[in-house]
Design an enzyme around this catalytic site. Structure first.
Site, PDB file in Angstrom:
ATOM      1  N   ILE A  72       0.850  -1.199   0.000  1.00  0.00           N
ATOM      2  CA  ILE A  72       0.000   0.000   0.000  1.00  0.00           C
ATOM      3  C   ILE A  72       0.889   1.254   0.000  1.00  0.00           C
ATOM      4  CG2 ILE A  72      -1.782   1.279   1.303  1.00  0.00           C
ATOM      5  CD1 ILE A  72      -2.904  -1.404   0.596  1.00  0.00           C
ATOM      6  N   LEU A  74       2.697   4.444   2.186  1.00  0.00           N
ATOM      7  CA  LEU A  74       2.130   5.263   3.254  1.00  0.00           C
ATOM      8  C   LEU A  74       1.108   6.244   2.694  1.00  0.00           C
ATOM      9  CD1 LEU A  74       5.273   5.530   5.479  1.00  0.00           C
ATOM     10  CD2 LEU A  74       3.275   4.098   5.786  1.00  0.00           C
ATOM     11  N   ASN A 128       7.035   4.754  13.203  1.00  0.00           N
ATOM     12  CA  ASN A 128       7.253   3.728  12.178  1.00  0.00           C
ATOM     13  C   ASN A 128       8.581   4.048  11.490  1.00  0.00           C
ATOM     14  OD1 ASN A 128       7.244   2.065   9.976  1.00  0.00           O
ATOM     15  ND2 ASN A 128       5.383   2.911   9.044  1.00  0.00           N
ATOM     16  N   CYS A 131      10.939   2.977   7.093  1.00  0.00           N
ATOM     17  CA  CYS A 131      10.832   3.831   5.916  1.00  0.00           C
ATOM     18  C   CYS A 131      12.238   4.098   5.389  1.00  0.00           C
ATOM     19  CB  CYS A 131      10.233   5.192   6.285  1.00  0.00           C
ATOM     20  SG  CYS A 131       8.649   5.081   7.061  1.00  0.00           S
ATOM     21  N   ILE A 194       6.038  -6.798  15.599  1.00  0.00           N
ATOM     22  CA  ILE A 194       6.919  -6.509  14.485  1.00  0.00           C
ATOM     23  C   ILE A 194       6.142  -5.849  13.337  1.00  0.00           C
ATOM     24  CG2 ILE A 194       8.604  -8.311  14.875  1.00  0.00           C
ATOM     25  CD1 ILE A 194       7.069 -10.131  12.918  1.00  0.00           C
ATOM     26  N   GLY A 247       1.699  -9.348  15.065  1.00  0.00           N
ATOM     27  CA  GLY A 247       2.129 -10.235  13.991  1.00  0.00           C
ATOM     28  C   GLY A 247       1.271 -11.484  14.031  1.00  0.00           C
ATOM     29  N   THR A 270      -3.944  -7.752  10.368  1.00  0.00           N
ATOM     30  CA  THR A 270      -4.544  -8.471   9.243  1.00  0.00           C
ATOM     31  C   THR A 270      -5.906  -9.083   9.603  1.00  0.00           C
ATOM     32  OG1 THR A 270      -2.349  -8.875   8.374  1.00  0.00           O
ATOM     33  CG2 THR A 270      -4.062 -10.341   7.582  1.00  0.00           C
TER      34      THR A 270
END
Ligand SMILES: Cc1cc2nc3c(=O)[nH]c(=O)nc-3n(C[C@H](O)[C@H](O)[C@H](O)COP(=O)(O)O)c2cc1C
Length: 319
Positions: A72, A74, A128, A131, A194, A247, A270
């Site tokens: 995706i 950012l 985060n 990157c 993670i 995770g 997820t």
């Protein structure tokens, strides 16, 4: 009696330890159709950057065995729209907001931290660092202890003293403990782990990479043992540093596994894509798992597998 599920995010107390994972519930609005967002421990927002971004080209999702691959990027409205629209909405719903930030330079991270420090209602920052650093030939910050530490030091310096700063680590490194130590030495109040693992899928009919961006981040149950290993190793090395584990958590038992390894909170990513009420369900299941084991307080199980191993003990089977 129901177990006491309160936990601490740095100096902030959360009513329960189940959080959304960054990027999997946007800023919480979509979830509100299905669940009361104030019942979730905290909403961790999609990583926000300074400027609006369109994300990467499509196709940018692919299913894998026990997981998924996404590229995706950012995508997001940028910090101005976030502060005007998303953060006030979360506050109006009584949700606790952990704001994830991302940048391409150390200064961008620092500026985001300063902007968020002036805003009301930020429970914590999650940085985060997965990157590319444009000032270091695109090397991912999270893969270099010096770069990772530089981001955290700059963010900590610009963040209000009472807002905890969590560094989100990547598993795509040889020694995650070295990166964790660098972040804590630079002032991180806690660690999240993670992030996704870099993967790739080739469409064998089309005979070309399935994702337009070629590589993507692997998430879901396939990565849970990697998450458990990372949380375990970091808890072992830095026992007093709070950890948000994530995770592949699909059930309350999965959340408990990460907690036994050392996480004081667990983010769900997820799982939310096919069950938008996953956080509330997993919280209920965790409560049940603890009650069946006679646990009175969540704090009793955090890192317990380390103590059991050291003592050479194990528990009986839980019915
Ligand atoms: C579609 C998607 C978007 C994500 N976006 C972000 C993001 O913006 N920032 C971030 O730190 N992690 C992001 N992640 C990583 C998740 O927060 C989480 O670390 C990872 O997916 C592992 O958890 P899970 O297996 O429960 O999904 C994203 C993951 C997915 C699947």
């Amino acid at each position: 009696m129901a177990p006491d599920l309160r936990t601490r995010l740095g100096n902030v107390e959360l009513p329960n330890p189940i959080l959304t994972a960054s990027g999997c519930a946007s800023s919480g609005r979509e979830l509100a159709q299905f669940v009361d967002v104030s019942k979730i421990g905290a909403i961790v927002t999609k990583s926000v950057m300074l400027a609006p971004r369109a994300g990467r080209p499509t196709p940018r999702m692919a299913e894998t065995s026990s997981g998924m691959l996404n590229s995706i990027g950012l995508q997001g409205p940028g910090i101005d729209a976030f502060l005007q629209r998303d953060l006030p909405w979360l506050l109006s719903r009584g949700a606790r907001a952990v704001v994830s930030i991302a940048g391409s330079t150390v200064d961008e991270y620092a500026e985001l931290a300063a902007r968020l420090s002036d805003a009301a209602g930020v429970t914590a920052l999650e940085v985060n660092i997965s990157c590319p650093n444009v000032e270091h030939r695109g090397q991912v910050f999270a893969c270099d202890p010096v770069d990772a530490g530089a981001v955290i030091e700059a963010v900590r310096a610009r963040t209000r003293y009472d807002v905890p700063v969590f560094a989100k680590l990547s598993p795509d490194v040889t020694d995650i403990v070295a990166i964790a130590r660098a972040c804590v030495a630079a002032g991180a109040d806690g660690l999240s782990m993670i992030n996704t693992l870099l993967g790739m899928v080739i469409d064998t009919d089309a005979v070309r990479p399935a994702l337009a961006g070629m590589t993507g981040g692997l998430s879901g149950p396939a990565i849970r043992p990697v998450a458990v290993r990372c949380v375990w190793q970091v808890k072992q090395a830095l026992p007093d540093v709070p950890i948000i584990g994530m995770g592949g958590v699909m059930t309350g038992r999965d959340a408990l596994e990460l907690m036994l390894a050392g996480a004081s909170m667990v983010s769900v990513g997820t799982a939310v894509f096919h069950d938008p009420s996953a956080c509330v369900r997993i919280l209920r299941e965790l409560d049940d798992e603890l009650a069946r084991r006679g646990v009175e307080r969540l704090s009793e199980v955090i890192g317990l597998a380390h103590e059991m191993r050291a003592a050479g003990r194990s528990m009986g089977t839980v019915k």
